[in-house]
Design an enzyme around this catalytic site. Sequence first.
Site, PDB file in Angstrom:
ATOM      1  N   ASP A 253       0.863  -1.187   0.000  1.00  0.00           N
ATOM      2  CA  ASP A 253       0.000   0.000   0.000  1.00  0.00           C
ATOM      3  C   ASP A 253       0.901   1.239   0.000  1.00  0.00           C
ATOM      4  O   ASP A 253       2.110   1.151   0.219  1.00  0.00           O
ATOM      5  CB  ASP A 253      -0.889  -0.024   1.243  1.00  0.00           C
ATOM      6  CG  ASP A 253      -1.666   1.262   1.419  1.00  0.00           C
ATOM      7  OD1 ASP A 253      -2.363   1.657   0.469  1.00  0.00           O
ATOM      8  OD2 ASP A 253      -1.550   1.893   2.489  1.00  0.00           O
TER       9      ASP A 253
ATOM     10  N   ALA B 251      -0.116   5.354   1.138  1.00  0.00           N
ATOM     11  CA  ALA B 251      -0.267   6.228   2.311  1.00  0.00           C
ATOM     12  C   ALA B 251      -0.515   5.434   3.585  1.00  0.00           C
ATOM     13  O   ALA B 251      -1.436   4.627   3.666  1.00  0.00           O
ATOM     14  CB  ALA B 251      -1.404   7.216   2.086  1.00  0.00           C
TER      15      ALA B 251
ATOM     16  N   ALA C   6     -13.580   9.362  10.377  1.00  0.00           N
ATOM     17  CA  ALA C   6     -12.918   9.738   9.123  1.00  0.00           C
ATOM     18  C   ALA C   6     -11.936   8.669   8.663  1.00  0.00           C
ATOM     19  O   ALA C   6     -11.771   8.441   7.466  1.00  0.00           O
ATOM     20  CB  ALA C   6     -12.202  11.072   9.290  1.00  0.00           C
TER      21      ALA C   6
ATOM     22  N   MET D  91     -10.737   4.069   5.560  1.00  0.00           N
ATOM     23  CA  MET D  91      -9.525   4.391   4.817  1.00  0.00           C
ATOM     24  C   MET D  91      -9.026   3.179   4.040  1.00  0.00           C
ATOM     25  O   MET D  91      -9.078   2.048   4.532  1.00  0.00           O
ATOM     26  CB  MET D  91      -8.428   4.898   5.746  1.00  0.00           C
ATOM     27  CG  MET D  91      -7.363   5.722   5.057  1.00  0.00           C
ATOM     28  SD  MET D  91      -7.973   7.360   4.538  1.00  0.00           S
ATOM     29  CE  MET D  91      -7.923   8.274   6.077  1.00  0.00           C
TER      30      MET D  91
ATOM     31  N   LYS E 200     -11.679   6.730  -2.886  1.00  0.00           N
ATOM     32  CA  LYS E 200     -12.066   7.866  -2.050  1.00  0.00           C
ATOM     33  C   LYS E 200     -13.555   8.251  -2.156  1.00  0.00           C
ATOM     34  O   LYS E 200     -14.146   8.691  -1.177  1.00  0.00           O
ATOM     35  CB  LYS E 200     -11.179   9.069  -2.352  1.00  0.00           C
ATOM     36  CG  LYS E 200      -9.693   8.803  -2.103  1.00  0.00           C
ATOM     37  CD  LYS E 200      -9.437   8.116  -0.762  1.00  0.00           C
ATOM     38  CE  LYS E 200      -7.993   7.699  -0.590  1.00  0.00           C
ATOM     39  NZ  LYS E 200      -7.805   6.781   0.554  1.00  0.00           N
TER      40      LYS E 200
ATOM     41  N   HIS F  77     -15.202   5.983   0.078  1.00  0.00           N
ATOM     42  CA  HIS F  77     -14.907   6.378   1.453  1.00  0.00           C
ATOM     43  C   HIS F  77     -15.929   7.423   1.929  1.00  0.00           C
ATOM     44  O   HIS F  77     -16.444   7.330   3.051  1.00  0.00           O
ATOM     45  CB  HIS F  77     -13.488   6.956   1.495  1.00  0.00           C
ATOM     46  CG  HIS F  77     -12.950   7.228   2.862  1.00  0.00           C
ATOM     47  ND1 HIS F  77     -11.688   6.874   3.246  1.00  0.00           N
ATOM     48  CD2 HIS F  77     -13.504   7.851   3.941  1.00  0.00           C
ATOM     49  CE1 HIS F  77     -11.480   7.262   4.499  1.00  0.00           C
ATOM     50  NE2 HIS F  77     -12.572   7.866   4.942  1.00  0.00           N
TER      51      HIS F  77
ATOM     52  N   ARG G 174     -10.534  -1.501  -3.452  1.00  0.00           N
ATOM     53  CA  ARG G 174     -10.601  -2.295  -2.228  1.00  0.00           C
ATOM     54  C   ARG G 174     -12.001  -2.275  -1.630  1.00  0.00           C
ATOM     55  O   ARG G 174     -12.698  -1.277  -1.783  1.00  0.00           O
ATOM     56  CB  ARG G 174      -9.608  -1.741  -1.186  1.00  0.00           C
ATOM     57  CG  ARG G 174      -8.161  -1.815  -1.599  1.00  0.00           C
ATOM     58  CD  ARG G 174      -7.341  -1.057  -0.583  1.00  0.00           C
ATOM     59  NE  ARG G 174      -5.940  -1.041  -0.983  1.00  0.00           N
ATOM     60  CZ  ARG G 174      -5.102  -0.054  -0.713  1.00  0.00           C
ATOM     61  NH1 ARG G 174      -5.531   1.008  -0.066  1.00  0.00           N
ATOM     62  NH2 ARG G 174      -3.849  -0.109  -1.097  1.00  0.00           N
TER      63      ARG G 174
ATOM     64  N   ASP H 193      -1.876  -0.902   5.857  1.00  0.00           N
ATOM     65  CA  ASP H 193      -2.090  -0.317   7.185  1.00  0.00           C
ATOM     66  C   ASP H 193      -3.558  -0.107   7.537  1.00  0.00           C
ATOM     67  O   ASP H 193      -3.857   0.427   8.596  1.00  0.00           O
ATOM     68  CB  ASP H 193      -1.371   1.040   7.265  1.00  0.00           C
ATOM     69  CG  ASP H 193      -2.034   2.091   6.390  1.00  0.00           C
ATOM     70  OD1 ASP H 193      -2.546   3.082   6.938  1.00  0.00           O
ATOM     71  OD2 ASP H 193      -2.078   1.912   5.165  1.00  0.00           O
TER      72      ASP H 193
END
Length: 265
Positions: free
Chosen positions: A10, A12, A44, A48, A52, A55, A159, A185
């Site tokens: 991954d 970020a 928020a 993740m 986006k 998200h 994802r 992460d």
Amino acid sequence: MTRISCAVMDWAGTTVDYGCFAPLNAFLKVFSEEKKLNITYRQAREPMGLLKIDHIKAILRMPDVAEQFCLVYGRDWNDRDVQEMYQSFEKHLFASLSDFTTPVPGVIDTVATLRDAGIKIGSTTGYTAKMMEIVRPGAEQQGYRVDNLVTPDGLPAGRPAPYMIYKNMIDLAIPSVEQVVKVGDTIADIEEGVNAKVWSVGIIEGSNEMGLTLEEMKQTPIAELDRMKKEVRARMMAAGANFVLDNITLLPGCIEEINTLINER
């Protein structure tokens, strides 16, 4: 002897942008400052790793946020709201993204060790191709390079669907899911690896799940840090991770352990 031949990393929160703050800051500006919807850091951060725009939908679907939206706007949110918020998110993200491309401590040496072992470095992300046109060159200028990058653009889904991992396997000519380890992460990263039937490894330090800056990590009392790590490890293991590591530098040793497990079957 079968061995891991590809690590799909991954971006970020795993290999760059310690703590995964670039998208977090943009989401908070859109929801809290512009839409006047009070969301917590945890809310928020929870989705993740997703594409986006997905998200944003995931946050809006949270009962507390959906209720707030109704109270503030006198109606339920709709796709037009999502599109408007996504455009605003992109504006904020693009304005700051170049500031969040620094490799996490240890990642450059770790990748060098993996390459020395004959392992190819693939990558997946919740960012779009246009976003990665900023992130990838910024990371490369600081010494972090991958052999392959796959974004959700043009694929059936991002994802936690497995398609980005499969595209890496095609691009890098990896013949078996058993030879791939997915490293990330977020819970979405873990689920991406699980859904692709590859080895799924979570990283705690620098992660979105941990949510601390490097300086905050250093200043947090050891007992509190251990408690937080334990919680992150439990969430990742519950999502299906095969291994959860304290930090990225432990990955080569973990891969050697995986190689042993593969050949004991």
